[in-house]
Motif scaffolding. Structure first.
Motif, PDB file in Angstrom:
ATOM      1  N   THR A 120     -18.666  17.795  -5.068  1.00 22.78           N
ATOM      2  CA  THR A 120     -19.797  17.880  -5.992  1.00 22.78           C
ATOM      3  C   THR A 120     -19.341  17.903  -7.449  1.00 22.78           C
ATOM      4  N   ARG A 166     -24.179  22.561  -7.978  1.00 17.51           N
ATOM      5  CA  ARG A 166     -24.203  21.494  -6.981  1.00 17.51           C
ATOM      6  C   ARG A 166     -23.367  21.869  -5.758  1.00 17.51           C
ATOM      7  N   ILE A 220     -24.184   8.800  -0.114  1.00 14.88           N
ATOM      8  CA  ILE A 220     -25.447   9.075  -0.782  1.00 14.88           C
ATOM      9  C   ILE A 220     -26.532   9.275   0.276  1.00 14.88           C
ATOM     10  N   ASN A 263     -33.342   9.475   0.337  1.00 15.33           N
ATOM     11  CA  ASN A 263     -34.479  10.331  -0.016  1.00 15.33           C
ATOM     12  C   ASN A 263     -34.046  11.733  -0.436  1.00 15.33           C
ATOM     13  N   SER A 264     -32.881  11.830  -1.062  1.00 13.16           N
ATOM     14  CA  SER A 264     -32.381  13.129  -1.491  1.00 13.16           C
ATOM     15  C   SER A 264     -31.460  12.937  -2.687  1.00 13.16           C
ATOM     16  N   LYS A 265     -31.196  14.016  -3.384  1.00 16.53           N
ATOM     17  CA  LYS A 265     -30.276  13.975  -4.513  1.00 16.53           C
ATOM     18  C   LYS A 265     -28.835  14.243  -4.100  1.00 16.53           C
ATOM     19  N   ASN A 266     -28.592  14.512  -2.819  1.00 16.23           N
ATOM     20  CA  ASN A 266     -27.237  14.838  -2.381  1.00 16.23           C
ATOM     21  C   ASN A 266     -26.321  13.622  -2.468  1.00 16.23           C
ATOM     22  N   THR A 267     -25.212  13.798  -3.152  1.00 14.49           N
ATOM     23  CA  THR A 267     -24.144  12.798  -3.174  1.00 14.49           C
ATOM     24  C   THR A 267     -22.836  13.518  -2.899  1.00 14.49           C
TER      25      THR A 267
END
Length: 766
Positions: A572, A607, A744, A747-751
C-alpha cells in the motif's frame, strides 16, 4: 589473537557527520583469549542436565586447562531467539568447544560502531478515520527498543491516559545507576541493560552510566518516535513547533540498552533481543546493523528469525552511507528494512533587503539573533569565503555574501564564523544541506537563482543593507518526500535475491525527545546547547516510524503474522511525492528513485489498514528459502535453531516484491536475455468475494508476463496463486530499471502494488 575488525553501525547520520554521539572503532586485539558467540543444538542436550544454562556452563568448564593465563568464562546464555552462549575463550579452548556434543557454529563477538511534531500529519494519520482510531492508537501493543537506553523523565514517556499494563507482560524495570524501578510507569513498562559483552571485551573499563539511562540521546529519540505520548509546545529552538507524539501514542515501550559510551558488542545485542522476546514484546525496533556479514553470522538476522517464529515483527534501519548500490544492511527476508526520506517541512529564515525584496532561505541557527538593517558586503575577491586573507577584507559589522559552487554551504558558513561579519548569506544548491541540524553561526542559505538578485542589489546600491529573521518553519514544501542521500541502497550483500529495502519513512530532521545531558546544537565557537527535544537525521529515525505503524497494525489486526504486517505496509506504499510525480533521489541528482533506494515507496499507514490482499510466509517458507540458497546444514541450524526439513527447497519466497539480477561484469556491448520466474500466493483479507486484475508497468528493456492476470476470490481468507516471468534483454552495463505489478480490485479502491527491479548483481564485500 588478531581479529578482523567488523563495523556495527547505529544508523544515525548525525553521529558521523556532526560528531553528535561517539564513534567507535574496533582495535586489533593481541589478547590470548577473546569473546565468542557459540551456537548449540539444544535437542542434543544430555538428559543429565536440568537446564541449558547448566549444560553450557559444564561445556565451558570442561575445556579449562591448567594454564593460568587462560580463563574461560560464560558471558550470556541464549534460549529464545537462538540457542547457545557467549563466552571468553582462548583459541585452543574454542577448538575444544567445537568438539563438544551439540556444537553447531561459532564466531567472534563483534564490537559496535555508532552508525515527531509533524510526521504523523505528513503520513496522514488523523484521529477521526483510518489506522489511529481503528487500532485505538496502538493500545497495549508492546514495542521493544534495542538501543542506547532511555531518558525516563522525558515528557514523551509520561503515562497520562494509559490503562493498566497487560497481564501477559513478563518484563521488569531493572535498577541501576541513576535508574530506579519507579522510573518505569504505564507507558515505559520495562527497562533492562546488557553490558557483559562490552565488559568482557574491555576488562578494565568503568561504565560511565551502568543502567538503562540514555547518555547519548539516540534511544530516547527512537523510542519517542515510535510510541511517545503527546507533548504540547515542542520545538527545536523555535523551529518545527507543534505537538510531539509517536506513531503509536498508546503503545507500551520497553527499552533494552545494549550500546554504551564505551562501545558495544554483538553478544549484548543478542542478549537484549533474546530478553525482549522472552518478556513478551510484540514489535522490536532496532536502528542499527552489522555490515558485511552473511546471514548465519549476523546477530540481528539470527535473533530476528527467532523473534519471527514467536510472532514478533522486527523493524530495522537500512543503514547510512553512500548512494551507491549494495551497501544496505539488515537484508534478512524475515525483517522489515526501512529506508529514509525527507519531510514536507523546512526550517527557514527570511532575508529582507534594503529595497524591500523578501526572500525565504534555509537556516537552523538556534537562536533569535538580531540582524536588522546591517550593511551588506559583496566582493568577487572575497565571495569564495575560504581564506583568512579574503576574510580579513570583510568590514566589521557587515553581512557577507558567499558564493562558491565548489564548496558545501556549511563549509562556507564555518569560514564566515572566523570573520568579523555579523552574519552570512550563503548561495548554494547543495541539496544534502537540508539533512543536517547544525547551523552554528547567524546566516541563511539561498538558491543560486535568489543569489543573482541579492548580488545585483549589492552591486548596484550605494549603501545596501540586509535583515535576517530566524526560527520560521514552512510546511507543504515540494517535492516531498525525496530519498535521502545518506540512506543505504540495496541489493543486500547478504541476501541479494530479495529486494531491499522494503519501505521508506521520514528520516530527515525528525523532531523527537532527547537526553538533556547531551548537547543538541552549538553556537560558534564553543557554546553547546541542551534541549529536551531535538531534530536529527538518519535511517535510525525512519525505522521507529515504521515500528510504530507496525504496532498500530498489530493492534488493529492481532491475528496477522509479521509477514502479513510487512506485506500490508509494502503493497500500500506510495511511490509518488506530493506533486504526484515519481519520488526523487537526492543521492542521484534528483533522478527518479528506484526501489533499491526507497523499497515500495513512502509508507501509507491508513491504506495499510485494509490492504485487500497480503503475501504471507511461514517459518518453513524461510527455511525452504535458505535450503535453496546454498546454505550448509550447520549454517541453516545457526539461524533456525532446529534441524528443519530441506526436502522442499525453494528460492521463490512469497515476498511482496520482485528482483531480477544480471551479471554486470559482461562487456558493456554484450546483449544477453535473462528470464526469471516467480510464483506468489496472495490471501484475500477484504470483506468477502473479490476480483482483482493485474496491471503491469514493465521495467525498461523487460517483458513481464503474469498468469493468470485475473484472480477471483469467492470468500475472505481464500488463497490464490499466480506466476510471473521477467524477461530482460539489453546491455548489461550496470543499469537499474524498475516497474511494478499492481492487482486492482474491481469496483473498489483497493490496489495491491509490488515493485519490480532489474538490477546488476552487486557485492560490495568483494
Amino acid at each position: 589473537m588478531l581479529q578482523k575488525a567488523q563495523i556495527f553501525s547505529l544508523d544515525l547520520q548525525t553521529a558521523v557527520n556532526q560528531q553528535q554521539g561517539p564513534y567507535y572503532f574496533l582495535l586489533f586485539s593481541t589478547c590470548k583469549w577473546s569473546s565468542y558467540i557459540v551456537h548449540m543444538d539444544k535437542s542434543l542436550m544430555p538428559k543429565a542436565f536440568a537446564s541449558h544454562e547448566i549444560w553450557y556452563s559444564t561445556t565451558i568448564n570442561s575445556v579449562k586447562t591448567q594454564n593460568l593465563e587462560s580463563s574461560p568464562s560464560l558471558i550470556y546464555t541464549y534460549d529464545h531467539t537462538f540457542h547457545g552462549f557467549s563466552a571468553l575463550l582462548s583459541k585452543d579452548e574454542l577448538e575444544s568447544i567445537k568438539k563438544s556434543p551439540g556444537f553447531v557454529s561459532a564466531y567472534s563477538d563483534r564490537k559496535v560502531t555508532l552508525d515527531t511534531t509533524h510526521t504523523s500529519e505528513f503520513l496522514s494519520l488523523n484521529p477521526t478515520t483510518g489506522l489511529w482510531p481503528a487500532s485505538d492508537y496502538g493500545k497495549d501493543v508492546i514495542i521493544g527498543l534495542i538501543d542506547t537506553g532511555i531518558w525516563p523523565e522525558s515528557a514523551s514517556f509520561k503515562d497520562d491516559g494509559m490503562s493498566e499494563i497487560p497481564s501477559r507482560w513478563k518484563g521488569t524495570c531493572e535498577v541501576g545507576q541513576e535508574f530506579n524501578a519507579s522510573n518505569c510507569n504505564l507507558k515505559l513498562i520495562g527497562a533492562r541493560y546488557f553490558n557483559k559483552g562490552v565488559i568482557a571485551g574491555n576488562p578494565n573499563i568503568t561504565l560511565s552510566m551502568n543502567s538503562a539511562r540514555d547518555t547519548e540521546g539516540h534511544g530516547t529519540h527512537t523510542s519517542s518516535t515510535a510510541a511517545g505520548n503527546y507533548v504540547e509546545g515542542v520545538s527545536y529552538y523555535g523551529y518545527a513547533s507543534g505537538t510531539a507524539r509517536g506513531m503509536a501514542p498508546k503503545a507500551r515501550l520497553a527499552m533494552y540498552k545494549v550500546l554504551w559510551d564505551e562501545g558495544g558488542y554483538a553478544s549484548d545485542v543478542l542478549a537484549g533481543m533474546d530478553q525482549a522476546v522472552a518478556d513478551g514484546v510484540d514489535i522490536i525496533s532496532i536502528s542499527l546493523g552489522f555490515d558485511d556479514l552473511p546471514l548465519y553470522e549476523d546477530p540481528i538476522a539470527i535473533a530476528s528469525f527467532g523473534a519471527m517464529e514467536r510472532g514478533v515483527l522486527v523493524s530495522c534501519s537500512a543503514g547510512n552511507g553512500y548512494p551507491d548500490l549494495g551497501y544496505l544492511h539488515n537484508g534478512s527476508p524475515w525483517v522489515l528494512t526501512v529506508a529514509a526520506g525527507s519531510i514536507d517541512r523546512r526550517p527557514s529564515g527570511r532575508l529582507i533587503l534594503g529595497n524591500g525584496l523578501s526572500l525565504t532561505g534555509w537556516t537552523m541557527f538556534p537562536a533569535k539573533a538580531f540582524v536588522k538593517d546591517v550593511p551588506l558586503f559583496y566582493s568577487k575577491n572575497v565571495s569564495d569565503c575560504e581564506t583568512a586573507e579574503q576574510l580579513a577584507l570583510v568590514p566589521t559589522d557587515a553581512v557577507i555574501i558567499c558564493y562558491n559552487k565548489y564548496s558545501a554551504a556549511l563549509e562556507m558558513l564555518s569560514f564566515v564564523s572566523n570573520s568579523d561579519a555579523v552574519a552570512g548569506i550563503i548561495i548554494s544548491d547543495d541539496q544534502s544541506l537540508y539533512e543536517f541540524n547544525k547551523f552554528p553561526y547567524p546566516g541563511v542559505v539561498i538558491s543560486p537563482e535568489q543569489g543573482l538578485e541579492v548580488i545585483k542589489y549589492a552591486q548596484t546600491t550605494s549603501k545596501p543593507t540586509a535583515t535576517i529573521t530566524f526560527q520560521e518553519t514552512f510546511l507543504g514544501t515540494k517535492p516531498a518526500p525525496v530519498v535521502a542521500a545518506y540512506s543505504c541502497r540495496g541489493p543486500s550483500g547478504s541476501n541479494p535475491s530479495i529486494l531491499k529495502p522494503d519501505i521508506m519513512a521520514p528520516g530527515t530532521l525528525v523532531v523527537a525527545a532527547w537526553s538533556p545531558n547531551v548537547h543538541s546544537s552549538i553556537i560558534w565557537p564553543n557554546i553547546e546547547l541542551s534541549s529536551d527535544f531535538t531534530a536529527i537525521t538518519g535511517t535510525s529515525m525512519a525505522c521507529p516510524h515504521v515500528s510504530g505503524i507496525a504496532a498500530l497494525l498489530k493492534g488493529a489486526h492481532p491475528e496477522w503474522s509479521p509477514a502479513a504486517i510487512r506485506s500490508a505496509i509494502m503493497t500500500t506504499a506510495n511511490p509518488l511525492d506530493n506533486t504526484q510525480q515519481q519520488i526523487r533521489d537526492v543521492g542521484t541528482d534528483f533522478d527518479a528513485a528506484t526501489p533499491l533506494a526507497m523499497g515500495a515507496g513512502q509508507v501509507d499507514p491508513n491504506r495499510a489498514l485494509n490492504p485487500g490482499l497480503i503475501y504471507d510466509a511461514t517459518t518453513q517458507d524461510y527455511v525452504n528459502f535458505l535450503c535453496a540458497n546454498n546454505f550448509t546444514r550447520n549454517q541453516i541450524y545457526t539461524i533456525t535453531r532446529s534441524n528443519n526439513n530441506c526436502s522442499t527447497p525453494s528460492s521463490d519466497l512469497n515476498y511482496p516484491s520482485f528482483i531480477s539480477l544480471y551479471n554486470s561484469t559482461l562487456a558493456s556491448n554484450t546483449v544477453v536475455t535473462t528470464v526469471d520466474y516467480f510464483t506468489r500466493t496472495v490471501t484475500n483479507v477484504g470483506d468477502g468475494a473479490a476480483t482483482y486484475k493485474a496491471k503491469v508497468e514493465a521495467p525498461k528493456g523487460a517483458v513481464v508476463t503474469v498468469s493468470p492476470d485475473t484472480l477471483v476470490f469467492e470468500k475472505r481468507y481464500e488463497k490464490l496463486s499466480y506466476s510471473i516471468s521477467i524477461a530482460f534483454t539489453g546491455d548489461k552495463n550496470g543499469t537499474v530499471t524498475f516497474g511494478s505489478l499492481t492487482w486492482i480490485e474491481e469496483n473498489s479502491k483497493n490496489t495491491v502494488r509490488s515493485p519490480i527491479v532489474v538490477s546488476p548483481y552487486v557485492n560490495q564485500w568483494e
